[in-house]
Scaffold this motif. Structure first.
Motif, PDB file in Angstrom:
ATOM      1  N   ASN A 401       0.798  -1.241   0.000  1.00  0.00           N
ATOM      2  CA  ASN A 401       0.000   0.000   0.000  1.00  0.00           C
ATOM      3  C   ASN A 401       0.823   1.279   0.000  1.00  0.00           C
ATOM      4  O   ASN A 401       0.271   2.367   0.199  1.00  0.00           O
ATOM      5  N   LYS A 402       2.122   1.204  -0.266  1.00  0.00           N
ATOM      6  CA  LYS A 402       2.962   2.399  -0.165  1.00  0.00           C
ATOM      7  C   LYS A 402       3.260   3.052  -1.520  1.00  0.00           C
ATOM      8  O   LYS A 402       3.843   4.129  -1.557  1.00  0.00           O
ATOM      9  N   ASP A 403       2.892   2.402  -2.614  1.00  0.00           N
ATOM     10  CA  ASP A 403       3.207   2.957  -3.930  1.00  0.00           C
ATOM     11  C   ASP A 403       2.084   2.689  -4.925  1.00  0.00           C
ATOM     12  O   ASP A 403       1.415   1.652  -4.868  1.00  0.00           O
ATOM     13  N   ARG A 404       1.907   3.666  -5.825  1.00  0.00           N
ATOM     14  CA  ARG A 404       1.034   3.516  -6.989  1.00  0.00           C
ATOM     15  C   ARG A 404       1.803   4.015  -8.197  1.00  0.00           C
ATOM     16  O   ARG A 404       2.433   5.070  -8.148  1.00  0.00           O
ATOM     17  N   TRP A 405       1.774   3.238  -9.271  1.00  0.00           N
ATOM     18  CA  TRP A 405       2.470   3.621 -10.498  1.00  0.00           C
ATOM     19  C   TRP A 405       1.485   3.708 -11.663  1.00  0.00           C
ATOM     20  O   TRP A 405       0.576   2.879 -11.780  1.00  0.00           O
ATOM     21  N   ILE A 406       1.682   4.699 -12.516  1.00  0.00           N
ATOM     22  CA  ILE A 406       1.046   4.724 -13.832  1.00  0.00           C
ATOM     23  C   ILE A 406       2.168   4.497 -14.836  1.00  0.00           C
ATOM     24  O   ILE A 406       3.133   5.269 -14.888  1.00  0.00           O
ATOM     25  N   ALA A 407       2.047   3.415 -15.587  1.00  0.00           N
ATOM     26  CA  ALA A 407       3.111   3.040 -16.529  1.00  0.00           C
ATOM     27  C   ALA A 407       2.504   2.777 -17.898  1.00  0.00           C
ATOM     28  O   ALA A 407       1.356   2.327 -18.017  1.00  0.00           O
ATOM     29  N   THR A 408       3.264   3.077 -18.928  1.00  0.00           N
ATOM     30  CA  THR A 408       2.868   2.714 -20.282  1.00  0.00           C
ATOM     31  C   THR A 408       3.661   1.483 -20.697  1.00  0.00           C
ATOM     32  O   THR A 408       4.661   1.114 -20.073  1.00  0.00           O
ATOM     33  N   VAL A 409       3.196   0.837 -21.768  1.00  0.00           N
ATOM     34  CA  VAL A 409       3.857  -0.367 -22.260  1.00  0.00           C
ATOM     35  C   VAL A 409       4.532  -0.046 -23.591  1.00  0.00           C
ATOM     36  O   VAL A 409       3.890   0.453 -24.523  1.00  0.00           O
ATOM     37  N   ASP A 410       5.829  -0.303 -23.655  1.00  0.00           N
ATOM     38  CA  ASP A 410       6.573  -0.213 -24.921  1.00  0.00           C
ATOM     39  C   ASP A 410       6.273  -1.495 -25.686  1.00  0.00           C
ATOM     40  O   ASP A 410       6.804  -2.564 -25.368  1.00  0.00           O
ATOM     41  N   LEU A 411       5.376  -1.402 -26.673  1.00  0.00           N
ATOM     42  CA  LEU A 411       4.912  -2.598 -27.377  1.00  0.00           C
ATOM     43  C   LEU A 411       6.024  -3.257 -28.181  1.00  0.00           C
ATOM     44  O   LEU A 411       6.017  -4.486 -28.366  1.00  0.00           O
ATOM     45  N   GLU A 412       6.981  -2.473 -28.659  1.00  0.00           N
ATOM     46  CA  GLU A 412       8.069  -3.038 -29.463  1.00  0.00           C
ATOM     47  C   GLU A 412       9.094  -3.755 -28.597  1.00  0.00           C
ATOM     48  O   GLU A 412       9.509  -4.876 -28.900  1.00  0.00           O
ATOM     49  N   ASN A 413       9.450  -3.123 -27.481  1.00  0.00           N
ATOM     50  CA  ASN A 413      10.484  -3.705 -26.622  1.00  0.00           C
ATOM     51  C   ASN A 413       9.914  -4.563 -25.499  1.00  0.00           C
ATOM     52  O   ASN A 413      10.667  -5.147 -24.717  1.00  0.00           O
ATOM     53  N   LYS A 414       8.575  -4.570 -25.378  1.00  0.00           N
ATOM     54  CA  LYS A 414       7.887  -5.435 -24.399  1.00  0.00           C
ATOM     55  C   LYS A 414       8.334  -5.106 -22.972  1.00  0.00           C
ATOM     56  O   LYS A 414       8.669  -5.984 -22.178  1.00  0.00           O
ATOM     57  N   THR A 415       8.300  -3.810 -22.655  1.00  0.00           N
ATOM     58  CA  THR A 415       8.713  -3.362 -21.327  1.00  0.00           C
ATOM     59  C   THR A 415       7.706  -2.345 -20.784  1.00  0.00           C
ATOM     60  O   THR A 415       6.995  -1.684 -21.546  1.00  0.00           O
ATOM     61  N   LEU A 416       7.679  -2.227 -19.466  1.00  0.00           N
ATOM     62  CA  LEU A 416       6.917  -1.182 -18.806  1.00  0.00           C
ATOM     63  C   LEU A 416       7.768   0.071 -18.689  1.00  0.00           C
ATOM     64  O   LEU A 416       8.962  -0.012 -18.378  1.00  0.00           O
ATOM     65  N   GLU A 417       7.153   1.224 -18.922  1.00  0.00           N
ATOM     66  CA  GLU A 417       7.852   2.495 -18.791  1.00  0.00           C
ATOM     67  C   GLU A 417       7.100   3.351 -17.778  1.00  0.00           C
ATOM     68  O   GLU A 417       5.957   3.758 -18.021  1.00  0.00           O
ATOM     69  N   ASN A 418       7.715   3.616 -16.638  1.00  0.00           N
ATOM     70  CA  ASN A 418       7.042   4.386 -15.592  1.00  0.00           C
ATOM     71  C   ASN A 418       6.799   5.818 -16.050  1.00  0.00           C
ATOM     72  O   ASN A 418       7.683   6.464 -16.610  1.00  0.00           O
ATOM     73  N   GLN A 419       5.582   6.308 -15.808  1.00  0.00           N
ATOM     74  CA  GLN A 419       5.257   7.700 -16.109  1.00  0.00           C
ATOM     75  C   GLN A 419       5.040   8.519 -14.840  1.00  0.00           C
ATOM     76  O   GLN A 419       5.386   9.695 -14.789  1.00  0.00           O
ATOM     77  N   HIS A 420       4.457   7.887 -13.813  1.00  0.00           N
ATOM     78  CA  HIS A 420       4.198   8.621 -12.581  1.00  0.00           C
ATOM     79  C   HIS A 420       4.207   7.646 -11.415  1.00  0.00           C
ATOM     80  O   HIS A 420       3.479   6.649 -11.422  1.00  0.00           O
ATOM     81  N   ARG A 421       5.043   7.945 -10.426  1.00  0.00           N
ATOM     82  CA  ARG A 421       5.064   7.170  -9.193  1.00  0.00           C
ATOM     83  C   ARG A 421       4.486   8.025  -8.080  1.00  0.00           C
ATOM     84  O   ARG A 421       4.939   9.141  -7.840  1.00  0.00           O
ATOM     85  N   LEU A 422       3.477   7.495  -7.403  1.00  0.00           N
ATOM     86  CA  LEU A 422       2.927   8.139  -6.228  1.00  0.00           C
ATOM     87  C   LEU A 422       3.323   7.296  -5.024  1.00  0.00           C
ATOM     88  O   LEU A 422       2.853   6.170  -4.861  1.00  0.00           O
ATOM     89  N   HIS A 423       4.203   7.831  -4.188  1.00  0.00           N
ATOM     90  CA  HIS A 423       4.667   7.116  -3.004  1.00  0.00           C
ATOM     91  C   HIS A 423       4.140   7.811  -1.759  1.00  0.00           C
ATOM     92  O   HIS A 423       4.077   9.047  -1.695  1.00  0.00           O
TER      93      HIS A 423
END
Length: 830
Positions: A401-423
């Motif tokens: 319960n200490k973190d929330r992330w909004i992340a997008t997905v790099d469809l080509e590289n198959k990775t998560l990319e963090n956009q906003h961390r709420l700690h």
């Protein structure tokens, strides 16, 4: 025009006593007779109570605890018809728990008529999606309909395997979930295509490797076995080749670990990718998690299944997958790119608890358990595709319960990319988590509490977020207009207890006020974005519906008049909203203060302090309270000479992050401190006798009654605890683990916060009212505390049980019995 720019917003908001001067229609007469100090008289005060010449204006328990239908057929569940041409709402049927649906034309909104059952599917829906050209698809009950731009409505499904999760694809087809399959439906000819299916089982193979030595020998020695294996391999290869080259063959299912289950799934509008979350399949409760129900039709005892206790909770983790629907490739999306994914965020807590046991704790940086964000306040998917099908965002939360992330997905590289961390070192709020894409650009909009208050942001992935609102107020209930010009929201900009509807102009980042009704206002924007349907209430008037153009200059028109003559005839109290100075924070404690009409200044008065439930809830606001029975009870007490105080103690909603998290690891301590400040204020400002003050509350309010009576026995002369929590280790996980972590990690917090550990402090009369079929706060809570009080040889307590009642009472006879006992407690002891 009333337009605020970001810097002006921060400057215009104040937490001082005179925070808003334009929030009443007529309060001059009420303020003129108020015995409160001048500073308090200037505080925000709701509309004066209606005046009636009534032969007998006495408010009675019998009346106010009756079935609430006597108040009137109040409008509920407001919304819009499928085509957006009519307003729709519901009213409870007379002498029934069912509701009728009403509809009204925009040209004559006050003339609402009951919707015929045969046409109900035109006005109520479970899901509704609209294509760019205006075609609408929606579901109602067991059917799915499509409404074309010429007005024709066609039902495309009824019964069978239900269609849900409706959306339109980039090629215009309707996508829907049917069982464990996503299908695309061509609305021009009705053809269906399977896009994706999945199974939680081992992927079938034409041949399996030998399991042991003798199987290996058999497969190498016997030619017949070799041939059979080759034939199966050839057949499988041929089928795969056919599926690759011929669209007549449905795609092969995706297979997942058979010990797992689905936690979330979303398919791209382009039909080429999907994001899937899976989690280990394990029971959420034990066979021993039961509740006896004594009053049954067969006169036997039923064992009802109930939720797990937080003391039994185990961590949950979601595995995230990217599926390529064109190639059949399944790729894991790991969390390594999320900042803080392996932080030992509870290291200090664990070290403190270890030290208490004479042990030491070493920091552990193993990956944390992370899931899609899931909350009882968050009903929308946590996987959101842009309508162009080329971008997808996910909202994730740490199980601790200490973190929330909004992340997008790099469809080509198959990775998560963090956009906003709420700690948050305490806990991330389970509210204020709306997020999505703008319609016409790959730009995210979302809520975040990282400044201490819930505010609205837009962000192009890879760039810094842009704040659309800022200041000491909260923003909630977001609605994006179809043209991307505005984001509508409600907020308490002018005063913490006053909620109006605003909109952010995305062209110049300004904020416009769209309502000025002075109270509590909710809204539903029409599908075409032109009209606001509003539900508005005052402190002494239940909600009514209003309608207005969505522009900020138009005046709202009231369209319902729902309260009964009996309700209107009674002299309901109009509390002052005051800001009480806090001994422990720089911010004031907002509260409702109810004063008797014939206020006695010659001798000290008796008083009652009400503790609202839920903890994280706001009740010192200017609208009709969800605690409407308690409001009416307070009006009765005022009529009989009591002063009543209803405080938004620390932990209450509406006042920002610091107010909310003050109770982290110490529930019951800041709140009781605030109650003491409230009592001191009553003695100093309302001529109250310190020795004649009682307290009561239900659920969290019952817990606070216990904590005040047990830990501060000088504070109240008597108390009533209703459906009360006595030991937080027995409450649910989603709520409790936020505030106290879990008992296996942080027993100190639980023992510091649970009334059962402080029961020896009881010195004054205590009433405990407990429903027996409460699946929220178990009756077991009360049983354990009563046994503890007996063993402590406490004499001055009583327990009343309610055999057929859940957490929220239903039967008027139970409500009446409960409040007769509370009233008797106060009459005898105050």
């Amino acid at each position: 025009m009333k337009k605020y720019y970001s810097l002006l917003i921060a400057a215009s908001v104040t937490l001082a006593l005179g925070g808003c001067a334009n929030t009443t229609n007529d309060t001059s007469s009420a303020n003129a007779t108020s015995p409160l100090p001048a500073a308090v008289q200037q505080t925000v005060k709701p509309d004066a109570a209606p005046q009636h010449n009534v032969q007998n204006g006495d408010i009675t328990l019998k009346q106010i605890m009756a079935d609430p239908q006597w108040i009137g057929a109040l409008p509920e569940a407001m919304g819009w018809s499928v085509d957006g041409d009519k307003i729709v709402f519901e009213r409870e049927k007379q002498d029934s728990a069912l509701t009728d649906v009403f509809i009204a034309e925009l040209s004559n909104p006050a003339n609402a008529v009951k919707a015929p059952l045969s046409d109900l599917h035109k006005y109520r829906f479970d899901e509704r999606v609209q294509r760019d050209d205006g075609v609408i698809a929606y579901s109602f009950e067991d059917s799915v309909y499509v409404q074309f731009t010429n007005g024709e409505t066609v039902r495309i499904a009824r019964g069978g395997s239900a269609l849900s999760t409706l959306s339109f694809m980039t090629d215009g087809r309707l996508m829907a979930l049917s069982g464990n399959t996503f299908v695309a439906i061509d609305l021009s000819n009705g053809t269906r295509e399977e896009l994706l299916s999945w199974e939680f089982q081992d992927e079938p193979k034409a041949v399996e490797p030998p399991e042991d030595y003798i199987a290996e020998q058999q497969q190498s020695l016997v030619e017949y076995i070799k041939l059979q294996r080759k034939n199966r391999q050839d057949k499988e290869a041929a089928q795969r080749a056919l599926a690759k080259e011929n669209m007549s063959v449905a795609p092969t299912p995706f297979y997942f670990d058979k010990s797992y289950r689905l936690a979330g799934i979303s398919v791209s509008p382009a039909g080429n990718f999907a994001v899937v979350a899976t989690t280990e399949s394990k029971p959420s409760r034990d066979d021993s998690d039961i509740m006896p129900h004594y009053i049954q039709e067969d006169s036997r005892i039923a064992a009802k299944p109930v939720r797990q206790r937080v003391a039994d909770a185990e961590p949950v983790n979601h595995e995230l997958w990217l599926l390529n629907l064109k190639t059949g490739e399944k790729s894991a999306l790991n969390y390594f790119n999320l900042p803080g994914y392996n932080d030992d965020v509870l290291a200090d807590v664990k070290a403190e608890n270890a030290k208490a046991k004479g042990e030491t704790y070493e920091v552990n940086r193993l990956p944390r358990d992370i899931t899609l964000l899931q909350s009882w306040y968050w009903t929308k998917p946590s996987i959101r595709w842009h309508k162009n099908g080329n971008a997808v965002a996910v909202m994730l939360e740490a199980w601790d319960n200490k973190d929330r992330w909004i992340a997008t997905v790099d469809l080509e590289n198959k990775t998560l990319e963090n956009q906003h961390r709420l700690h948050d070192d305490a806990w991330v709020n389970y509210r204020f988590n709306a997020f999505d894409w703008l319609n016409d650009s790959e730009t995210l909009y979302y809520q975040s509490e990282h400044t201490g208050y819930s505010h609205l942001y837009i962000q192009t992935p890879g760039e810094e977020p842009v704040a659309l609102t800022q200041g000491r107020f909260i923003v909630d209930d977001l609605t994006l207009s179809n043209d991307d010009n505005y984001i509508y929201f409600k907020a308490n900009i002018e005063h913490p207890g006053l909620y109006e509807v605003y909109r952010a102009d995305l062209s110049d980042k300004s904020i416009e006020t769209t309502t000025d009704l002075n109270g509590m206002t909710d809204y539903a924007l029409s599908p075409d974005g032109s009209t606001l349907l509003l539900s508005h209430s005052k402190v002494n008037k239940p909600q009514e519906l209003y309608i207005k153009p969505a522009t900020e200059t138009a005046v709202a028109q009231q369209v319902t008049q729902s309260t009964s003559a009996d309700f209107n005839a009674l002299p309901w109290a109009v509390p002052n909203i005051v800001a009480i100075e806090s001994s422990h924070t720089d911010a004031p404690i907002y509260a409702r203060v109810y004063l008797p009409e014939n206020y006695d200044t010659s001798s000290p008065n008796k008083a009652v302090v009400f503790n609202h439930g839920a903890g994280y809830l706001q009740n010192a606001h200017m609208g009709w309270s969800g605690y409407f029975r308690e409001y009416m009870f307070h009006s009765m007490l005022v009529q009989q000479g009591y002063v009543v105080l209803d405080m938004d103690y620390r932990a209450s909603a509406g006042y920002g992050r610091d107010w909310r998290t003050a109770i982290y690891r110490q529930m019951g301590t800041p709140e009781v401190q605030d109650l003491r400040d409230g009592v001191d204020w009553l003695v100093k400002n309302a001529n109250v006798d310190r020795e004649r003050i009682g307290t009561y509350g239900g659920s969290y309010g019952g817990f606070l009654t216990f904590m005040s009576m047990f830990t501060a026995p000088d504070l109240f002369a008597a108390g009533a605890a209703l459906r009360p929590v006595t030991d937080w280790a027995h409450y649910n996980t989603p709520y409790t683990a936020n505030i106290l972590n879990t008992p296996d990690i942080d027993p100190i917090a639980y023992e510091r916060s649970s009334p059962i550990y402080f029961a020896d402090g009881l010195e004054k009369p205590l009433l405990i009212n407990a429903p027996m079929v409460d699946d929220n706060v178990f009756f077991h809570d009360t049983v354990r505390l009563v046994q503890r009080l007996i063993e402590l040889e406490k004499e001055d307590f009583e327990t009343a049980i309610y055999p057929v009642e859940p957490h929220g009472f239903v039967q008027p006879s139970s409500w009446l019995d409960e409040y007769r006992r509370i009233y008797k407690l106060f009459e005898e002891n105050l």
